[in-house]
Design a protein around this motif. Structure first.
Motif, PDB file in Angstrom:
ATOM      1  N   THR A 222      -0.560 -42.312 -22.825  1.00 56.68           N
ATOM      2  CA  THR A 222       0.475 -41.259 -22.294  1.00 56.68           C
ATOM      3  C   THR A 222      -0.327 -40.144 -22.141  1.00 56.68           C
ATOM      4  O   THR A 222      -1.295 -39.681 -22.922  1.00 56.68           O
ATOM      5  CB  THR A 222       1.505 -41.054 -23.261  1.00 56.68           C
ATOM      6  OG1 THR A 222       1.009 -40.853 -24.572  1.00 56.68           O
ATOM      7  CG2 THR A 222       2.375 -42.370 -23.686  1.00 56.68           C
ATOM      8  N   GLY A 224       1.140 -36.565 -21.626  1.00 54.67           N
ATOM      9  CA  GLY A 224       2.194 -35.508 -21.567  1.00 54.67           C
ATOM     10  C   GLY A 224       2.934 -35.358 -20.229  1.00 54.67           C
ATOM     11  O   GLY A 224       3.546 -36.315 -19.504  1.00 54.67           O
ATOM     12  N   THR A 251       7.902 -30.191 -27.264  1.00 59.30           N
ATOM     13  CA  THR A 251       7.576 -31.665 -27.032  1.00 59.30           C
ATOM     14  C   THR A 251       7.087 -32.347 -28.358  1.00 59.30           C
ATOM     15  O   THR A 251       6.865 -33.604 -28.315  1.00 59.30           O
ATOM     16  CB  THR A 251       5.819 -31.721 -26.344  1.00 59.30           C
ATOM     17  OG1 THR A 251       5.191 -30.906 -26.981  1.00 59.30           O
ATOM     18  CG2 THR A 251       6.072 -31.028 -24.898  1.00 59.30           C
TER      19      THR A 251
HETATM   20  P1  ATP Z   1       3.835 -35.906 -29.347  1.00 59.88           P
HETATM   21  O1  ATP Z   1       2.634 -35.995 -30.706  1.00 59.88           O
HETATM   22  O2  ATP Z   1       4.098 -34.596 -29.103  1.00 59.88           O
HETATM   23  O3  ATP Z   1       5.034 -36.765 -29.922  1.00 59.88           O
HETATM   24  P2  ATP Z   1       2.174 -37.479 -27.810  1.00 59.88           P
HETATM   25  O4  ATP Z   1       0.875 -36.578 -27.922  1.00 59.88           O
HETATM   26  O5  ATP Z   1       2.145 -38.574 -28.680  1.00 59.88           O
HETATM   27  O6  ATP Z   1       3.446 -36.518 -27.973  1.00 59.88           O
HETATM   28  P3  ATP Z   1       2.418 -37.293 -24.988  1.00 59.88           P
HETATM   29  O7  ATP Z   1       1.387 -38.119 -24.042  1.00 59.88           O
HETATM   30  O8  ATP Z   1       2.473 -35.806 -25.119  1.00 59.88           O
HETATM   31  O9  ATP Z   1       2.546 -37.901 -26.193  1.00 59.88           O
HETATM   32  O10 ATP Z   1       3.888 -37.411 -24.263  1.00 59.88           O
HETATM   33  C1  ATP Z   1       4.447 -38.750 -24.371  1.00 59.88           C
HETATM   34  C2  ATP Z   1       5.337 -39.156 -23.109  1.00 59.88           C
HETATM   35  O11 ATP Z   1       6.322 -37.920 -22.987  1.00 59.88           O
HETATM   36  C3  ATP Z   1       4.643 -38.712 -21.724  1.00 59.88           C
HETATM   37  O12 ATP Z   1       3.884 -39.583 -21.285  1.00 59.88           O
HETATM   38  C4  ATP Z   1       5.659 -38.091 -20.873  1.00 59.88           C
HETATM   39  O13 ATP Z   1       6.591 -39.205 -20.326  1.00 59.88           O
HETATM   40  C5  ATP Z   1       6.552 -37.368 -21.836  1.00 59.88           C
HETATM   41  N1  ATP Z   1       6.335 -35.769 -21.918  1.00 59.88           N
HETATM   42  C6  ATP Z   1       5.670 -35.168 -22.701  1.00 59.88           C
HETATM   43  N2  ATP Z   1       5.683 -33.788 -22.038  1.00 59.88           N
HETATM   44  C7  ATP Z   1       6.300 -33.949 -21.177  1.00 59.88           C
HETATM   45  C8  ATP Z   1       6.772 -32.796 -20.324  1.00 59.88           C
HETATM   46  N3  ATP Z   1       6.194 -31.473 -20.556  1.00 59.88           N
HETATM   47  N4  ATP Z   1       7.358 -32.995 -19.344  1.00 59.88           N
HETATM   48  C9  ATP Z   1       8.000 -34.134 -19.035  1.00 59.88           C
HETATM   49  N5  ATP Z   1       7.637 -35.322 -19.910  1.00 59.88           N
HETATM   50  C10 ATP Z   1       6.658 -35.239 -20.920  1.00 59.88           C
END
Ligand code: ATP
Length: 307
Positions: A222, A224, A251
């Motif tokens: 993933t 973000g 987020t």
């Molecule tokens: P967190 O630790 O904040 O829960 P993470 O770092 O494990 O998240 P990310 O890769 O940041 O995971 O986000 C997971 C998914 O959420 C992304 O693949 C996307 O689909 C969605 N996402 C995150 N940020 C955004 C954003 N700004 N706009 C739209 N979708 C987002």
């Protein structure tokens, strides 16, 4: 969309449950300072609890394997009211896993985490957990509880499929039998730490390195607001799902919402594209609201968003 078929595999989530104590402060407290908080909330958190709630809100069936301090039964009730099977959550002596979170006027935060019951799984408890699980069921887990290595070993003996989200990423993750996992969920930082490359590396470099390191594991990376990639075990074929273009306000918990929804779709027998589509839609809805558990959307909201 039809809900899961009666014959669908069960997802068991070996996951943390935290009680988050959130204090609103004018600035983050300095050494030696006593600061009055202008607001105080107690909310359910922890990556395990978040992912179970997302899975249930996504229409899936999830049995949570976790532990809470005896004084926090309310958290158990919150999980079960959210559709999570909590029969295997044990109330134990001692404190629950909890955080003390300061959030200042600029949105900066500072967090103290105490593992509590999440770090107090015993060998006897781990053995007992797997008794009802059957060949073909899924074990979902993160890295916020102790005994992650033991539960993976026991799940492999029971021939469960394992989906692992190595968050928070620690050195010990590299010693786990990652090549025997069925599915790995990593964000950019976790992927880079796992393969030993720069977090700013291109997506192509990251996906190739992940596949080279774990060729027999399906991997979801993933990224973000850049969306998510799926790397297929063995063939290395990739699928890309862009994120939904939305105005993100918080987020926190995006990754947990994504994983819960992905697992719910997988449990229904959906293909990779559908799993990715629903997961990114749910996460896009989540980032438009504040909080973690409070921002996880219901399945109806996701269906409306996608229609
Ligand atoms: P967190 O630790 O904040 O829960 P993470 O770092 O494990 O998240 P990310 O890769 O940041 O995971 O986000 C997971 C998914 O959420 C992304 O693949 C996307 O689909 C969605 N996402 C995150 N940020 C955004 C954003 N700004 N706009 C739209 N979708 C987002």
């Amino acid at each position: 969309m039809a809900p899961f078929a009666p014959s669908s595999p069960t997802v068991y989530n070996f996951g943390s449950i935290n009680i988050d104590h959130v204090y609103r402060v004018p600035h983050l407290v300095k050494p030696g300072e006593t600061l009055s908080s202008t607001d105080y909330r107690v909310v359910l958190g922890g990556k395990g609890a978040n992912q179970s709630l997302a899975l249930a809100r996504g229409g899936g069936r999830v049995v949570h394997w976790g532990q809470l301090g005896k004084s926090d039964r309310w958290a158990l009730d919150t999980l079960s009211q959210g559709g999570v099977d909590t029969d295997s959550v044990r109330l134990v002596d001692g404190p629950s896993g909890h955080t003390v979170i300061q959030v200042d006027d600029k949105g900066e935060n500072a967090i103290v985490l105490f593992g509590g019951a999440n770090q107090a799984f015993t060998a006897e408890r781990i053995d007992g957990l797997l008794d009802g699980a059957e060949f073909g069921d899924w074990l979902l887990l993160q890295n916020e509880c102790n005994a992650v290595d033991e539960i993976i070993e026991r799940a492999l003996q029971h021939r469960l499929k394992i989906a692992f989200n190595p968050a928070p990423m620690t050195r010990a993750v590299k010693d786990l039998p990652l090549d025997e996992l069925s599915l790995l969920f990593v964000n950019r930082g976790e992927a880079a730490a796992l393969v030993g490359c720069d977090a700013e590396s291109t997506t192509e470099v990251l996906t190739r390195a992940l596949h080279e390191q774990l060729p027999e594991t399906d991997i979801v990376l993933t990224l973000g607001s850049e969306g998510a990639w799926f790397i297929t075990a063995n063939s290395g074929e990739t699928h890309y799902q862009p994120a939904r273009p939305v105005q993100a306000v918080d987020t926190t918990g995006a990754g947990d919402t994504f994983i819960g929804y992905y697992m719910a779709a997988l449990q229904e027998g959906r293909d990779v594209s559908t799993c990715l589509l629903r997961a990114t839609a749910a996460a896009a809805l989540a980032v438009q609201k504040h909080g973690a558990t409070e921002s996880i959307p219901d399945r109806d909201e996701v269906e409306t968003f996608l229609s």
